[in-house]
Design an enzyme around this catalytic site. Structure first.
Site, PDB file in Angstrom:
ATOM      1  N   CYS A   1     -57.061 -92.071   9.508  1.00  0.00           N
ATOM      2  CA  CYS A   1     -58.246 -92.405   9.482  1.00  0.00           C
ATOM      3  C   CYS A   1     -58.852 -93.925  10.089  1.00  0.00           C
ATOM      4  CB  CYS A   1     -59.187 -92.391   8.191  1.00  0.00           C
ATOM      5  SG  CYS A   1     -58.250 -93.467   7.016  1.00  0.00           S
TER       6      CYS A   1
ATOM      7  N   HIS B   1     -71.984-103.830  38.787  1.00  0.00           N
ATOM      8  CA  HIS B   1     -70.518-103.614  37.745  1.00  0.00           C
ATOM      9  C   HIS B   1     -71.188-102.963  36.616  1.00  0.00           C
ATOM     10  CE1 HIS B   1     -67.749-105.490  34.947  1.00  0.00           C
ATOM     11  NE2 HIS B   1     -67.035-104.979  35.714  1.00  0.00           N
TER      12      HIS B   1
ATOM     13  N   ARG C   1     -59.924 -91.660  57.390  1.00  0.00           N
ATOM     14  CA  ARG C   1     -60.560 -91.692  55.810  1.00  0.00           C
ATOM     15  C   ARG C   1     -59.611 -91.935  54.962  1.00  0.00           C
ATOM     16  NH1 ARG C   1     -64.173 -87.683  58.031  1.00  0.00           N
ATOM     17  NH2 ARG C   1     -66.417 -88.104  57.326  1.00  0.00           N
TER      18      ARG C   1
END
Lengths: 854, 854
Positions: free
Chosen positions: B809, B432, B76
């Site tokens: 900001c 996707h 794996r």
């Protein structure tokens, strides 16, 4: 005297510093030191005059005694710098009935009365501010059979004064003096005077010094009179007596055009001082030589003759054109009066502008449409604009323009800077336009009185039926005072030996390299003539705008397939190659730095519907395809859009084609027998190092291919144009892939301020006049902001790569202050338009001299 | 072993660091440490796998002995982060004829042959890359009466392998292993795999670890099988058994939709593990609790049952929505398993995006036009766009948009970021579009199969006759999988107690203030609901675009006289005042920072001929006057033109009106019983201190006037928006006149890069994919370039004024990485859109925690 210590008797051996007593007081002492006969004089310091402006008068005047014994004095302005001007002189102060009576013996009765009458008039107009016309009328009234009854004029003048001022004409000299001084202060503080001297570089709070000087009367028995004299030509700087002299006159009366004054030396046109009093003329010539030595410059003398004896009242640097300045300077060095360094420091680089202006080719066809008063020499061609804003916008687009105004005001100065030449309907040689144009070296014709200017309608009409509109091309031949239709060929003036000598000295002295920006063979040739150190910027895009090439460029943009694109590039390659071959041949091995394509593609596309239609026809494409592509390429802020290296990365074929053209051109020139050159390739609009890496990889592979194909062991360097703030900040990184940096300070200024040059015209005037910006940062480099970025980039770049070559290209490269800054931060070179390279050279030489002096 | 030391036996008490052996190996050891029954396993380090990719295999394998005694292993992937994926597991490695024969005893003959046949198929497809369909066909061929002849399948499979690979199926386990490992390496290195994991944040050179583990077969006598289990709800985070189990299966076969697997706990819908083997179910539940403690998170377990006995193969964090993540986290803290700090660190701030999306108001009218597969929750309204570029351009114009595509590709990711929602005609939950949308938290519906999308024609057609074009407004209700016409009202989701608890912890932890940008009362109310520290940016211009006001604004622009201008301003004053009153009332004394008018005037003018005509009609002016003024105000680069403080200095009346509106609003709110607030007034686009001085002088006089008129002892502060590079460079000077700075990083980024955001879409994709820019600097603050300017401005500003308030900001304020940077440089606050404030808060809390940990 103890309460007012700032009045000083000026005598040989004393010191009257300019910044304390003003330039005129300083000059007096210098002349006295040199042994010249200068009448007794006292200087009032700037502080003294300031005290007077606060009504703080001295308790005693040192010259009071003289005044009460029939002696008269003049009061003259003595500003810190001569060019700051100042109120007109007041002569014959102290005149009153008693003194008039005393003077009747030496001068004769009529002359004494006439002098008194003239003083009353002068004082009334300059001090009491009465209307000058009233006095002119009095003379007409009291003139019979060409004979003036001076007694009557005097009586009427005194009565006029009494009626209008409300008091009798002051008889006490002290009273006259106080009032006169107050009027000097008031005139100096006037708004117009302040604006005019600020235009000459005076600080807003510039103070005034004054001189009080015994009168050399210039009147009376024997040959007596006054005049001005210099012994160099104002135009060429050659040795030549030049001036005017008027018998029985005072001050500068001789220079009045109406005065019918004598010439100085023998002259076919009329009588001269040399004729009437050869001894005085010779004395004057020797005094002039003494003054030249003492002052270290060719001087213009103000003099009086009293019964044949010469007295010198003042000396100022002789009037001179930019060209004359150099000739005079060179001779001062040759005569051992001044050092090379001193004469290099003595000329304002900006004044050279005037020398460098081209002239209309004598063989050219001249379609003269009108004439006016030539007030600043040179010739220039451009499109007509009618406002200062339009001139600035035009300059921003790099379109030469001619500013046409009825007359100019201080608000127009910025626009005059941007124009190639200035034309005004009104005004004379001393009008605002004329003065400013001479200062900044822009060709200018004023007083084009038959020209009707409609600024709102943007149209100019001449009585001969010629009607010109904004955008029409004219040529101003200011040297001849003529306006020509169209664009006749312009040629370089023959600058002469002095210019070359002077420039050689500048070259020997400067440490900073000076290159030229040159996009065409013409530019490159001019740069060669100016003996530059290389080309600092070749803007390759200008090559694509030429006839026959624009279409190929457009085919490239409209290419749908790689094949079509390659086909267009294959057509462009030989064109670019031949461009570069020509440049390399002209520059004969000097460095040439070529910028890869920079502007956004849409600049190559048509913008009006008609143009688009004809492009569609020419290319056999539907109009819709053209308009769609144009629309597609339109940008909100083109300045900040897909241009420069961004384009180079998206369409690498273009840069590859340009690189191939450069390398093949270098090989070609070499194979034709020249030394092998190493071209400098510059990547525009860099903001990250990876951009340079990608271009370098791509150019490198073209380079290898050309080397393999030709077998020539070529070399080249690749560098970055530093014109975004980020490129400056990341300069350390970018230097890893760049062998040189060139600062594009036009764009760098735009981005650092967030200010589009194209759009700044609308508020820049307000901004500079409010003092928000000290100067227009597009004219003179903003040292505090943009300058810090530049310094940072230099330090970071050099820390990464010791031998990083650093240059600056862009208009700041021709601005003296900016050049000084570039010298200070240690750039290798600046590059500017060929015409401005002598200015840059001189500024660089001055910077080097200042460096040593420090 | 000596030549290959990077293979480690994973056992309780060992250490297998994630970055050496991968996350799966680390998890195995954790589970073993917790005493869970995990089959014997070995970890191959990233280095080991790298060596293998260079064909450098170990001389010996530690598990070889087991393989030759009938034992099988799985291989794996163990990547450093689970979300980086990796090749599918290969089970039953070591299987061959000999082992098959051995297994016939425990499993029965048919099962053993079937297992061998399945391995040959698996190996052929995954390792030898043969076509999977061939094997599917074999099964069909050899199935009669629903009974598979496994012997025949095996025989044919072996023959298929032989024919196509050109060699016999490998019988030696070592040979199988080597080939398998090579195939893992190859799959990991594939382009698609690399792109997919890079989208998940993996570095380009990310390595792979592997685990080799003894098989727990899940086959054979007694209750045997395999499945996955978690004991929390993925959707809400509540406690709830959730998973699938399939008897006589291996690996994740139970999760196959076709598999008809059992549920985990008793369920009305069908049989469950709890039904068939209650002991195993209970054991699993206790193992899950152990795993939660050991791993510090709710886990999903992969398990096998062998004759009733449970083995745990793997544990990964339980699947969860953003909302569930918070509930799970809060419970982990409540149970004393994790600290607040750890759970705050454990959630990616960006994942909160999903939680914060609004929903369609249940009471709203729903005009459903089509439906699809809900693949990322939330609802959003916007104009249809058909390309990623158009989405980016739309975002730059601050126009919400919905990206409609047939399907998406990696090229669209940037556009998906810019869109409010995504709609695709094709694709399923793992397409996707679906994967990316979930990752970035954008509402998304995929598989809208009845929708015809014509990207070139910019039109979308539905079978019910609905035809929509680019620019038409739709609403995507992704939570319901429905597309609605128009813009039904959206409401805030009920975020629940866990969200509030979590946010309170973030608020307690963070040091950086978080304010919201709010232009309207709606924005301000939402900000209040999110419990922000104030408003960091009120863009006053948006107020002028409202119906009824735009005309007054236009009257202002067309005013010819001071009186007309004042008349328009007098109309605007009460409107602005009421805007500010409402904001101040909502914010109840919290700081409010108001930016004075910023955009160029031409933004308020009409641009099409029709609009101009109707404006001319409305104002009673000739069309020519309108067009002339519009033309006059047009700019080449509006971004860098006459806007911000430049406008404020040229037309001071506008700022004065705004200042008066602000002060009068503050007085009004105070007189209505609230505490007196001290408004913050911000000057935009500053590039020199004198600009701020001039505005301050002007605002100060309005301030004094309002104080005198009202008798209220008001106070205010005035500061500068730092958004030009020059303002950052000259921050020391500008701080003299500024009580605060607010970094406008959008503009600062544009100017530092020389990059217009509106125009960057055309090349930004290429740029990021070429790695020219690491990230789009408009998404995440460019720390190296823009960040240095920011840091410089902070240091210089604070050196001049110790208590200078510093904020940011702009959209970077809601980007976690940028927030971390702001924390690091010591800003007082960031301000972003209300929706993003929870993200900013969490990012700020994480930054504070990381700070302490350092």
């Amino acid at each position: 005297m103890t309460d007012f210590p700032r009045i000083m008797a000026l005598t040989a051996g004393t010191t009257a510093p300019k910044d304390v007593y003003g330039a005129r007081a300083a000059a007096q002492v210098t002349l006295m030191d040199a042994g010249l006969p200068v009448p007794k004089a006292w200087g009032l310091s700037l502080d003294a005059v300031k005290a007077i402006s606060n009504e703080d008068f001295p308790a005693e005047w040192p010259f009071l005694e003289e005044l009460s014994t029939g002696c008269l004095v003049s009061v003259r302005a003595s500003p810190v710098a001569r060019e700051w001007g100042g109120p007109d002189a007041l002569l014959n102060l102290g005149m009153n009935q008693a003194t008039c009576d005393i003077l009747k013996a030496p001068l004769g009765e009529e002359a004494a009365v006439a002098l008194y009458a003239r003083f009353v008039q002068d004082y009334s107009v300059k001090v009491a501010r009465l209307d000058p016309e009233w006095f002119d009328e009095l003379y007409i009234l009291h003139t019979k059979n060409d004979k003036v009854d001076y007694e009557a004029v005097l009586g009427s003048s005194l009565a006029l004064y009494d009626q209008n001022v409300g008091e009798l004409f002051p008889q006490e000299p002290v009273r006259q003096l106080r009032k006169a001084l107050r009027s000097f202060v008031k005139a100096w503080d006037g708004t117009t005077a302040r604006i005019l001297r600020m235009a000459q570089g005076a600080p807003e709070d510039a103070g005034l010094g004054l001189i009080i000087q015994e009168m050399a009367l210039g009147l009376g028995r024997g040959e007596s009179g006054a005049g001005i004299a210099q012994f160099v030509s104002s135009r060429t700087g050659e040795k030549k007596a030049h001036g005017r002299y008027l018998s029985q006159s005072q001050g500068r009366e001789a220079t009045d055009d109406q005065a019918k004054a004598h010439f100085l030396s023998k002259d076919k046109r009329g009588p001269s001082l040399e004729d009437v009093c050869p001894e005085a003329f010779e004395t004057l010539r020797s005094y002039s030589a003494e003054a030249r030595k003492a002052c270290g410059d060719a001087m213009q003398l103000e003099f009086t003759v009293h019964d044949g004896a010469v007295a010198i009242l003042d000396a100022v640097p002789a009037e001179r054109s930019g060209r004359a300045a150099m000739a005079i300077s060179v001779r001062l060095v040759e005569d051992g009066i001044k050092s090379k360094e001193d004469v290099l420091m003595g000329i304002d680089p900006r004044s050279m502008n005037e020398v460098l202006h081209p002239l209309v080719d004598p063989r050219a066809d001249r379609q003269v449409i009108t004439t006016g008063i030539s007030s600043s020499p040179g010739a220039a061609t451009g499109k007509i604009v009618f406002t200062a804003n339009a001139a600035q916008a035009s300059a921003a687009r790099e379109e030469p323009c001619i500013l046409v105004r009825i007359e100019t005001t201080p608000e127009d100065v910025r626009g005059m800077h941007s124009a190639q030449a200035v034309l005004t309907a009104k005004g004379g040689r001393d009008s605002h336009a004329a003065v400013v144009a001479r200062t900044i070296g822009v060709p200018c014709i004023v007083g084009v009185s038959d020209m009707k200017v409609d600024v709102r309608g943007k149209v100019l009409t001449l009585p001969n039926g010629v009607v010109l509109r904004a955008g029409d091309v004219i040529t101003v031949d200011a040297s001849e005072g003529e306006v020509l239709l169209g664009a006749p060929k312009l040629v370089q003036p023959n600058l002469g030996g002095a210019f070359n000598t002077f420039m050689t000295w500048a070259d020997e002295t400067r440490k900073l390299g000076v290159r030229a920006n040159a996009d065409t063979p013409q530019d490159a040739r001019m740069a060669r003539d100016f003996n530059v150190d290389g080309i600092g910027l070749v803007r390759t895009e200008h090559m694509f705008f030429e006839a026959g090439r624009l279409n190929v460029m457009r085919e490239l943009i409209f290419a749908d397939t790689d094949e079509d694109r390659q086909a267009a590039l294959n057509l462009l390659l030989p064109m670019q190659r031949s461009d570069f071959i020509e440049l390399f041949e002209i520059m004969q091995g000097l460095p040439v730095c070529i910028r890869l394509l920079d502007p956004p593609l849409h600049e190559f596309l048509p913008h009006s519907r008609d143009e688009m239609q004809s492009l569609a026809d020419a290319m056999g494409l539907p109009l819709s395809k053209i308009t769609a592509r144009v629309e597609d390429l339109r940008e909100f802020n083109p300045m900040l859009g897909t241009r420069g290296v961004r384009l180079g990365i998206m369409v690498p074929e273009i840069y590859n084609m340009q690189a191939r053209a450069i390398f093949e051109a270098a090989v070609h020139v070499h194979k034709n027998g020249s030394d092998l050159i190493s071209p400098e390739i510059m990547v525009p609009l860099v903001s990250a190092n990876r951009e340079v890496e990608l271009v370098r990889a791509s150019v490198d592979s073209v380079f290898s291919a050309v080397k393999n194909e030709t077998g020539v062991q070529l070399s080249y360097t690749l560098g970055s144009m530093v014109e975004t703030p980020r490129a400056a900040l990341r300069a350390g990184e970018i230097a890893r892939s760049s062998e040189f940096f060139s600062f594009g300070t036009n764009d760098l200024t735009q981005m650092t301020y967030g200010l589009s040059r194209d759009d700044s015209g609308r508020f820049m005037r307000d901004y500079v006049s409010h003092g928000v910006f000290e100067e227009d940062p597009f004219h003179s480099l903003d040292v505090d902001g943009v300058g810090e970025l530049l310094l940072m980039a230099c330090e970071r770049g050099r820390a990464e790569r010791k031998d990083l070559l650093l240059g600056l290209c862009g208009e700041h490269g021709g601005d003296p202050q900016s050049v000084w800054f570039c010298h200070k931060v240690g750039l290798n070179y600046v590059s500017c338009s060929p015409f401005r390279t002598p200015i840059a050279k001189l500024a660089a030489a001055q910077a080097a001299i200042l460096d040593v002096k420090k």
